[in-house]
Motif scaffolding. Structure first.
Motif, PDB file in Angstrom:
ATOM      1  N   ASP A 239     -46.203 -32.013 -40.945  1.00 41.16           N
ATOM      2  CA  ASP A 239     -47.371 -32.064 -40.075  1.00 41.16           C
ATOM      3  C   ASP A 239     -47.412 -33.471 -39.478  1.00 41.16           C
TER       4      ASP A 239
ATOM      5  N   ARG B 287     -51.681 -20.290 -35.658  1.00 41.96           N
ATOM      6  CA  ARG B 287     -51.985 -21.465 -36.460  1.00 41.96           C
ATOM      7  C   ARG B 287     -51.357 -21.267 -37.830  1.00 41.96           C
ATOM      8  N   MET B 288     -50.564 -22.223 -38.210  1.00 40.47           N
ATOM      9  CA  MET B 288     -49.931 -22.100 -39.512  1.00 40.47           C
ATOM     10  C   MET B 288     -50.968 -22.338 -40.600  1.00 40.47           C
TER      11      MET B 288
ATOM     12  N   ALA C  83     -45.952 -29.686 -44.624  1.00 43.59           N
ATOM     13  CA  ALA C  83     -46.818 -28.537 -44.434  1.00 43.59           C
ATOM     14  C   ALA C  83     -46.229 -27.277 -45.044  1.00 43.59           C
TER      15      ALA C  83
ATOM     16  N   GLU D 113     -49.646 -34.854 -37.746  1.00 45.26           N
ATOM     17  CA  GLU D 113     -50.952 -35.509 -37.814  1.00 45.26           C
ATOM     18  C   GLU D 113     -51.182 -36.178 -39.162  1.00 45.26           C
ATOM     19  N   THR D 114     -50.731 -35.554 -40.207  1.00 45.71           N
ATOM     20  CA  THR D 114     -50.971 -36.127 -41.529  1.00 45.71           C
ATOM     21  C   THR D 114     -49.743 -36.826 -42.077  1.00 45.71           C
ATOM     22  N   ASN D 115     -48.598 -36.668 -41.411  1.00 48.47           N
ATOM     23  CA  ASN D 115     -47.314 -37.167 -41.917  1.00 48.47           C
ATOM     24  C   ASN D 115     -47.001 -36.586 -43.284  1.00 48.47           C
TER      25      ASN D 115
ATOM     26  N   ASP E 107     -47.355 -30.427 -32.895  1.00 47.54           N
ATOM     27  CA  ASP E 107     -48.052 -30.850 -34.099  1.00 47.54           C
ATOM     28  C   ASP E 107     -47.181 -30.728 -35.339  1.00 47.54           C
TER      29      ASP E 107
END
Lengths: 485, 414
Positions: free
Chosen positions: A53, A416-417, A60, A55-57, A38
């Motif tokens: 990230d 989990r970050m 993070a 998933e969101t591009n 991820d």
């Protein structure tokens, strides 16, 4: 959860096809996917490590500590720690929980690659420029460095057969050999190294002794990568040939290194254009080998079953350096040399029109419709309702969560970050900053890089900002955000 | 004791004939009525009869037995008989939280169970501590009534969607709003949900759009061309790969988070407006509230999607009600059963057993429509909020037995 709804034909595709996106934050020089897939770590030209990230591009986290270009990145197995090696001759171990630097290790020379031990994030191995490779234990505040040998191990037979002159020559050569790349096997019990003389060494991590050596080429080994299973190895060497080898199970105690013979399985090369390869990597199962090309805009994808070229990924207008596969999806990321962008290749999923309405169906050709016997019968509404309710008699289980195969192994070490809300300029870190409504100017050179002036910054960006807001965990004052309301 | 008599034809189900011809196996199973009880969750049988074993006729027993799935049969044989499934629940009022000046539109427990957030038409959000019920923060900043709340998975951030077209994030430790609101919707925000990782937020609005937001950057990541009527509800599945949305056009759509493509559309023949939707805890089903006073449980995976349960008994003609899944029964996971909790416009809260569709309990207390119900993540506690401006906490077997007054928390002194 989405797999059961997706077109099985799409799922069956295992090789990326088209560019589906790109990531941008500064000028990226090296990338690495996290084990869970991820996150993508990207080391930049200015020494900042950016965590994207997938998933969101979006960005993070940003990790500041290096002052020069980041050379290599390595994730710990639980994805909490990241080791980065920079051209400032430093290795930094980051804790992604708070973005802090756990350890900083300095070296006396440039670092080619630094890899974390798969089971112990306080141990890593590094290949150094014109120096012997080191195994570094950073469990204590002061790192302990164990020097690893670069000279290949000559078998008894070889030594006996060699003439005196030859032996002297060998010894002379061995003395000059240095290691250019080091990787851990997935068990962490062995280190596989490649030397500038083309030798592939297998070193025992505990004894630090070479257990096996084989010469795969006469040129420099540039890069070595293993599959997650550890049974396959791909080697990029400066003779413009990508080689794959099949490894035995190294952790098997009955394995006899003296009788071991490693054979090159495939040699991938471009005979016509004589291309040389910047970087190589395996697909998650080792089925495919990808290589980015020097002075060329393409990524070659070979399939290992037949040893044939199956695809050339293209679409960029620049040369690509590091190319990496996603740990379980048909998804490839590669770094553009000129722009420093991260390009993403994946599979385009066509929208299935039948999903948009339950009575839609996708048909190959026209179908004559036959109405059902009772299709237009008029029935009392209550009757239909009642019948429908009566049919709802099945057992439903809304609680039991079925484990997903791909993720099962990581569930035990769940890290989990934290999601940071005030990543500076998450959108982009272009050289242009907004100064007013519709007004932009170039960022002044050096602006926002104050952290660079002091080499020994005690804290990273996150911590500094946290300290500024009196220890509140989630920082509220985003400074450089989009201008919005 | 049970003969080989054929049961009346109306009770036989197709496909069961084969089993019928193997009496020895069946008999061995039917001998222990206690082990059998929790497996039968039948809609058409009244609950009272199901558990009265005294006057069960042979006929009835065979009826039950034949309905059992092969899986449950093997399970009950290999294990000690599980405790019988309760046929009713005993939630009692424990606390009344007063303070909102207008009706409460949503109440939510935080994922760590320490907080209750309530939002109201009076433009404020109140954070209450659980279990004390003390008012911790009043969050002010929205310019219009607030319809929806969502907690981040780490319980540190609360997101709220309002009629002022914005979504705001609030820091729970300080009670401060995040400086950047999410701006993009052209009309009232009706429903929001955080992704399980907390990096994305999905929102549904009266402007018929479903937006997927990058939480870190406060920007729209993806717009889902969802519906042709106001979107009533949105939710994320437990692993974050799917999004469900529903709208007044009566459609429920399931989306792939990664690609933004519609994977499934569920529609009931009556096309009643769907006002609220959520995934089951395991993500295999979708629960949807419709304005025909029904709550439907959909199996969206099988075939083209199928309505598997309809829960009725409440009144829902006008408001967008929100509810929740809860568990009851044993502590051990294998003996846990699920219930569906929802408010009703007559002021009651109803709890249905998921499989049998029987009403397990009706909670009375609210003076007006109950718009939102949520269950505690670990304890047997329910919180509800409604148009009577109160939020109420209900506890299973609470100490406050009949007669003792219900504790009240009042925040009007704030």
């Amino acid at each position: 959860m989405n797999l059961s709804l997706i077109d099985p034909f799409v799922l069956a595709q295992d090789c990326p096809e088209v560019i589906t996106g790109r990531l941008r934050s500064g000028h990226s020089t090296s990338i690495r996917f996290s084990h869970r897939g991820d996150l993508l770590a990207s080391g930049r030209h200015d020494g900042v490590v950016v965590i994207f990230d997938i998933e969101t591009n979006g960005v993070a986290r940003k990790l500041r500590g290096h002052t020069r270009q980041v050379q290599s990145l390595s994730w710990s197995t639980n994805d909490r720690y990241l080791l980065s090696a920079g051209q400032d001759w430093k290795c930094v171990l980051w804790d992604l929980k708070d973005g802090s630097r756990v350890r900083t290790v300095r070296f006396e020379s440039a670092i080619f690659i630094a890899e974390l031990h798969p089971k112990n994030h306080m141990l890593f191995v590094a290949a150094l420029f014109e120096d012997q490779p080191v195994l570094v234990d950073i469990s204590a505040e002061a790192p302990t460095k164990y020097t690893l040998p670069s000279a290949p191990r000559r078998t008894q037979v070889e030594r006996e057969n060699a003439t005196e002159k030859q032996a002297a020559q060998d010894a002379k050569q061995d003395a000059k050999s240095t290691t250019t790349v080091t990787v851990f096997t997935p068990s962490g019990e062995h280190i596989i190294t490649g030397t500038n003389k083309g030798w592939l060494n297998i070193i025992n991590t505990t004894s630090c002794q070479v257990q096996y050596s084989t010469r795969v080429t006469n040129n420099i080994i540039v890069f070595v990568r293993l599959t997650p299973s550890g049974r396959d190895v791909v080697i990029n060497s400066s003779d413009r040939i990508v080689r794959t080898l099949h490894l035995p199970d190294l952790s098997n105690p009955r394995l006899d290194f003296d009788t071991l013979r490693l054979e090159v399985e495939h040699k991938f090369q471009d005979l016509v254009q004589k291309l040389s390869w910047n970087h190589v990597s395996f697909s998650p199962t080792g089925e495919y080998v990808t290589a980015s090309t020097w002075m060329n805009h393409h990524i070659y994808v070979w399939e290992r079953g037949q040893g044939s070229l199956v695809k050339i990924l293209e679409g960029t207008k620049e040369e690509l350096s590091v190319v990496e596969w996603h740990p379980y999806r048909p998804f490839v990321a590669a770094v553009g040399v000129d722009s420093g962008r991260v390009w993403l290749w994946s599979i385009l999923q066509p929208q299935r029109w039948s999903a948009l309405a339950p009575d839609f169906a996708e048909v190959e050709e026209n179908v004559e419709y036959f109405e059902r016997e009772d299709e237009f019968d008029i029935q009392p509404l209550e009757e239909i309702h009642k019948r429908r309710l009566d049919q709802e008699d099945e057992e439903v289980d809304v609680l039991t969560i079925e484990p997903v195969k791909a993720m099962a192994e990581y569930e035990t070490s769940e890290f989990r970050m934290p999601v940071l809300l005030d990543i500076e300029a998450s959108d982009s870190e272009d050289e242009v900053v907004a100064v007013g409504a519709g007004q932009f100017r170039r960022r002044s050179p050096g602006a926002g890089r104050e952290w660079m002036n002091d080499d020994e910054v005690p804290v990273s960006g996150d911590e500094a900002r946290r300290a500024a807001t009196n220890g509140t965990t989630a920082v509220q004052n985003g400074t450089k955000r989009r201008r919005a309301g | 004791m049970d003969g080989n008599r054929d049961s009346p034809p109306k009770r036989r189900r197709e496909g069961n004939e084969d089993e019928y011809d193997s009496p020895p196996r069946k008999r061995s199973v039917s001998r222990s009525p206690t082990d059998a009880s929790p497996q039968y969750r039948l809609a058409e049988r009244p609950a009272a009869r199901r558990y009265s074993r005294v006057d069960d006729s042979d006929d009835d027993r065979r009826y039950y037995r034949d309905r059992r799935s092969p899986r449950s049969r093997s399970r009950s044989r290999s294990r000690t008989p599980p405790p019988p499934k309760p046929s009713s629940l005993n939630y009692k009022p424990a606390l009344i939280l007063r303070g909102h000046k207008k009706g409460i539109s949503a109440v939510k427990f935080s994922p760590d169970g320490r907080w209750i957030a309530s939002c109201s038409a009076d433009c404020t959000i109140k954070i209450w501590a659980y279990p004390s019920g003390a008012l911790e923060h009043t969050l002010e900043g929205h310019l219009a009534g607030i319809s929806t709340l969502s907690w981040s998975p780490d319980s540190k951030i609360l997101a709220s969607g309002s009629d002022d077209k914005t979504i705001r994030l609030w820091d729970i430790s300080t009670g401060q709003a995040h400086p950047t609101p999410f701006i993009g919707h052209h009309n009232y925000v009706y429903s929001i949900a955080f992704s399980p990782k907390g990096n994305m937020l999905v929102s549904g609005s009266y402007d018929e759009a479903v937006f997927l937001w990058d939480v870190r950057a406060a920007r729209v990541m993806r717009s889902l061309p969802a519906h042709s009527d106001p979107v009533g509800g949105v939710d994320f599945v437990q692993d974050g790969t799917l999004i469900v949305s529903c709208a007044n056009d009566g459609l429920i759509r399931v989306w792939d988070t990664a690609t933004g493509q519609c994977l499934r559309t569920l529609v009931h023949e009556d096309n009643a407006p769907v006002t609220s939707v959520r995934f089951s805890p395991n993500g295999k089903y979708v629960l949807a509230w419709t304005l025909d006073s029904c709550i439907r449980l959909w199996n969206y995976i099988e075939g083209k999607g199928k309505c598997v349960k309809t829960y009725q008994g409440h009144v829902n003609k006008k408001y967008s009600l929100q509810g929740a899944f809860g568990t009851y029964g044993g502590i051990e996971l294998s003996y846990q059963y699920a219930f569906v909790a929802s408010g009703s416009e007559d002021g009651n809260i109803l709890l249905w057993d998921v499989s049998s569709k029987n009403v397990l309990q009706t909670l009375e207390g609210h003076k007006d429509a109950v718009l939102s119900v949520d269950t505690h993540p670990t304890e047997a506690v329910i919180v509800s909020g409604g148009l009577d401006k109160t939020a109420r906490i209900w506890k299973m077997n609470a100490e406050s037995v009949d007669g003792t007054p219900v504790a009240e928390t009042n925040s009007t002194m704030e």
